[in-house]
Design a protein around this motif. Structure first.
Motif, PDB file in Angstrom:
ATOM      1  N   ILE A  87       6.828  95.485   8.029  1.00 34.46           N
ATOM      2  CA  ILE A  87       7.094  94.193   7.409  1.00 34.46           C
ATOM      3  C   ILE A  87       8.402  93.659   7.976  1.00 34.46           C
ATOM      4  O   ILE A  87       9.454  94.281   7.829  1.00 34.46           O
ATOM      5  CB  ILE A  87       7.209  94.306   5.874  1.00 34.46           C
ATOM      6  CG1 ILE A  87       6.011  95.058   5.294  1.00 34.46           C
ATOM      7  CG2 ILE A  87       7.357  92.922   5.260  1.00 34.46           C
ATOM      8  CD1 ILE A  87       4.669  94.383   5.530  1.00 34.46           C
ATOM      9  N   PRO A 118       6.841  86.707   3.859  1.00 28.70           N
ATOM     10  CA  PRO A 118       6.826  88.020   3.214  1.00 28.70           C
ATOM     11  C   PRO A 118       7.126  87.892   1.715  1.00 28.70           C
ATOM     12  O   PRO A 118       7.807  86.955   1.279  1.00 28.70           O
ATOM     13  CB  PRO A 118       7.950  88.784   3.926  1.00 28.70           C
ATOM     14  CG  PRO A 118       8.197  88.028   5.195  1.00 28.70           C
ATOM     15  CD  PRO A 118       7.899  86.600   4.865  1.00 28.70           C
ATOM     16  N   ARG A 128       5.490  96.672  -3.765  1.00 23.45           N
ATOM     17  CA  ARG A 128       4.606  96.462  -2.610  1.00 23.45           C
ATOM     18  C   ARG A 128       5.105  95.224  -1.873  1.00 23.45           C
ATOM     19  O   ARG A 128       5.195  94.143  -2.458  1.00 23.45           O
ATOM     20  CB  ARG A 128       3.150  96.290  -3.025  1.00 23.45           C
ATOM     21  CG  ARG A 128       2.204  96.162  -1.816  1.00 23.45           C
ATOM     22  CD  ARG A 128       0.758  96.104  -2.231  1.00 23.45           C
ATOM     23  NE  ARG A 128       0.280  97.378  -2.727  1.00 23.45           N
ATOM     24  CZ  ARG A 128      -0.202  98.350  -1.962  1.00 23.45           C
ATOM     25  NH1 ARG A 128      -0.241  98.210  -0.641  1.00 23.45           N
ATOM     26  NH2 ARG A 128      -0.635  99.470  -2.502  1.00 23.45           N
ATOM     27  N   TRP A 130       4.540  92.593   0.994  1.00 20.85           N
ATOM     28  CA  TRP A 130       3.494  92.000   1.831  1.00 20.85           C
ATOM     29  C   TRP A 130       4.122  91.251   2.997  1.00 20.85           C
ATOM     30  O   TRP A 130       5.136  90.576   2.831  1.00 20.85           O
ATOM     31  CB  TRP A 130       2.651  91.025   1.011  1.00 20.85           C
ATOM     32  CG  TRP A 130       1.941  91.652  -0.149  1.00 20.85           C
ATOM     33  CD1 TRP A 130       2.408  91.776  -1.423  1.00 20.85           C
ATOM     34  CD2 TRP A 130       0.651  92.243  -0.126  1.00 20.85           C
ATOM     35  NE1 TRP A 130       1.474  92.420  -2.203  1.00 20.85           N
ATOM     36  CE2 TRP A 130       0.379  92.720  -1.435  1.00 20.85           C
ATOM     37  CE3 TRP A 130      -0.316  92.428   0.870  1.00 20.85           C
ATOM     38  CZ2 TRP A 130      -0.808  93.355  -1.767  1.00 20.85           C
ATOM     39  CZ3 TRP A 130      -1.506  93.055   0.534  1.00 20.85           C
ATOM     40  CH2 TRP A 130      -1.745  93.511  -0.770  1.00 20.85           C
ATOM     41  N   GLN A 131       3.482  91.335   4.161  1.00 20.74           N
ATOM     42  CA  GLN A 131       3.980  90.580   5.318  1.00 20.74           C
ATOM     43  C   GLN A 131       3.740  89.092   5.149  1.00 20.74           C
ATOM     44  O   GLN A 131       4.557  88.279   5.559  1.00 20.74           O
ATOM     45  CB  GLN A 131       3.328  91.068   6.604  1.00 20.74           C
ATOM     46  CG  GLN A 131       3.792  90.332   7.862  1.00 20.74           C
ATOM     47  CD  GLN A 131       5.265  90.532   8.152  1.00 20.74           C
ATOM     48  OE1 GLN A 131       5.668  91.577   8.635  1.00 20.74           O
ATOM     49  NE2 GLN A 131       6.097  89.538   7.841  1.00 20.74           N
ATOM     50  N   SER A 133       2.407  86.456   2.117  1.00 21.26           N
ATOM     51  CA  SER A 133       1.900  86.238   0.762  1.00 21.26           C
ATOM     52  C   SER A 133       0.733  85.259   0.736  1.00 21.26           C
ATOM     53  O   SER A 133      -0.025  85.216  -0.234  1.00 21.26           O
ATOM     54  CB  SER A 133       3.024  85.709  -0.139  1.00 21.26           C
ATOM     55  OG  SER A 133       3.510  84.470   0.343  1.00 21.26           O
ATOM     56  N   ARG A 137      -5.281  89.255   0.567  1.00 14.61           N
ATOM     57  CA  ARG A 137      -4.648  90.523   0.213  1.00 14.61           C
ATOM     58  C   ARG A 137      -5.486  91.734   0.660  1.00 14.61           C
ATOM     59  O   ARG A 137      -4.947  92.821   0.829  1.00 14.61           O
ATOM     60  CB  ARG A 137      -4.384  90.586  -1.298  1.00 14.61           C
ATOM     61  CG  ARG A 137      -3.264  89.628  -1.749  1.00 14.61           C
ATOM     62  CD  ARG A 137      -1.937  90.043  -1.148  1.00 14.61           C
ATOM     63  NE  ARG A 137      -0.890  89.058  -1.353  1.00 14.61           N
ATOM     64  CZ  ARG A 137      -0.043  89.050  -2.365  1.00 14.61           C
ATOM     65  NH1 ARG A 137      -0.132  89.963  -3.314  1.00 14.61           N
ATOM     66  NH2 ARG A 137       0.884  88.142  -2.454  1.00 14.61           N
ATOM     67  N   GLN A 141      -1.212  93.022   5.681  1.00 15.90           N
ATOM     68  CA  GLN A 141      -0.428  94.239   5.852  1.00 15.90           C
ATOM     69  C   GLN A 141       0.627  94.350   4.760  1.00 15.90           C
ATOM     70  O   GLN A 141       1.247  93.350   4.390  1.00 15.90           O
ATOM     71  CB  GLN A 141       0.239  94.234   7.224  1.00 15.90           C
ATOM     72  CG  GLN A 141       0.989  95.515   7.560  1.00 15.90           C
ATOM     73  CD  GLN A 141       1.165  95.691   9.054  1.00 15.90           C
ATOM     74  OE1 GLN A 141       0.532  96.533   9.663  1.00 15.90           O
ATOM     75  NE2 GLN A 141       2.027  94.902   9.642  1.00 15.90           N
ATOM     76  N   SER A 142       0.807  95.564   4.251  1.00 13.42           N
ATOM     77  CA  SER A 142       1.814  95.760   3.211  1.00 13.42           C
ATOM     78  C   SER A 142       2.406  97.151   3.330  1.00 13.42           C
ATOM     79  O   SER A 142       1.845  98.048   3.963  1.00 13.42           O
ATOM     80  CB  SER A 142       1.204  95.569   1.818  1.00 13.42           C
ATOM     81  OG  SER A 142       0.253  96.587   1.541  1.00 13.42           O
TER      82      SER A 142
END
Length: 203
Positions: A87, A118, A128, A130-131, A133, A137, A141-142
């Motif tokens: 990330i 992100p 968590r 996230w790359q 939002s 989902r 990628q997270s």
């Protein structure tokens, strides 16, 4: 978790008065206590984006010292060493905001940029990150971070940044910047909140 800075596109920047690390424009380079002179040069060149002053090393540093606050595109990069997921900061995020990650522990997520955007999803025991939002989902990628491990990760980033200041000081001494080099280290420390104690909620 690593402090990283975005590589400028030097095709659109004036000639640099010092060597810089050759790297892909808009990629990210880690900042730590073992940085080379070329990596320090890359970092300082990132600070000069937007300055109208060009010229010698001394002239450019003088222009930097005239700035009220120094800014640096970048932030903190998270890597899952098991899955390989990464990330990275989004556009317009700045390394100067790295301490906002502490606020996650009180329920306030940091702003991590956009394009992609992100996001930190705050759970009871886990975070968590996230790359993007805005992505699906299921496919996005997270990276999952245990809340209890966040202080240790941020303390490591803090040590890396403190060590990096020593690299900047050594770089300035080899470049014979004299007192301007010391002033530059102090300006970086002040703008990026480097050496101040890192205090966590409840500590």
């Amino acid at each position: 978790m690593q402090a990283v800075v975005e590589v400028p596109n030097f095709d659109f920047e004036p000639p640099q008065p010092w060597p810089v690390l050759p790297a892909e424009p808009y990629s990210f380079v880690p900042i730590h206590r073992g940085c080379s002179d070329a990596e320090v040069g890359l970092f300082v060149s990132g600070l000069t984006r937007g300055l109208e002053t060009t010229g010698s090393r001394d002239e450019v540093v003088t222009a930097l010292l005239a700035e009220e606050t120094l800014l640096q595109p970048g932030g903190l990069r998270l890597t899952d060493t098991v899955t390989g997921a990464v990330i990275e900061p989004g556009c317009c995020a700045g390394l100067e905001e790295w301490r906002e990650w502490v606020d996650v522990l009180t329920g306030t997520p940091p702003w991590l940029g956009h394009g992609p955007t992100p996001e930190v999803e705050i759970g009871v025991d886990e975070l968590r990150v996230w790359q993007d939002s805005g992505a699906d989902r299921q496919a996005a990628q997270s990276v999952v971070v245990e809340r209890s491990s966040l202080p240790g990760l941020l303390n490591r980033v803090h040590r890396d940044l403190v060590g990096f200041l020593a690299c900047v000081q050594a770089w300035s001494e080899r470049g014979r910047l004299g007192s301007k080099g010391t002033d530059l280290v102090e300006a970086i420390d002040r703008s990026f909140h480097v050496t101040a104690p890192l205090i966590f909620p409840g500590s």
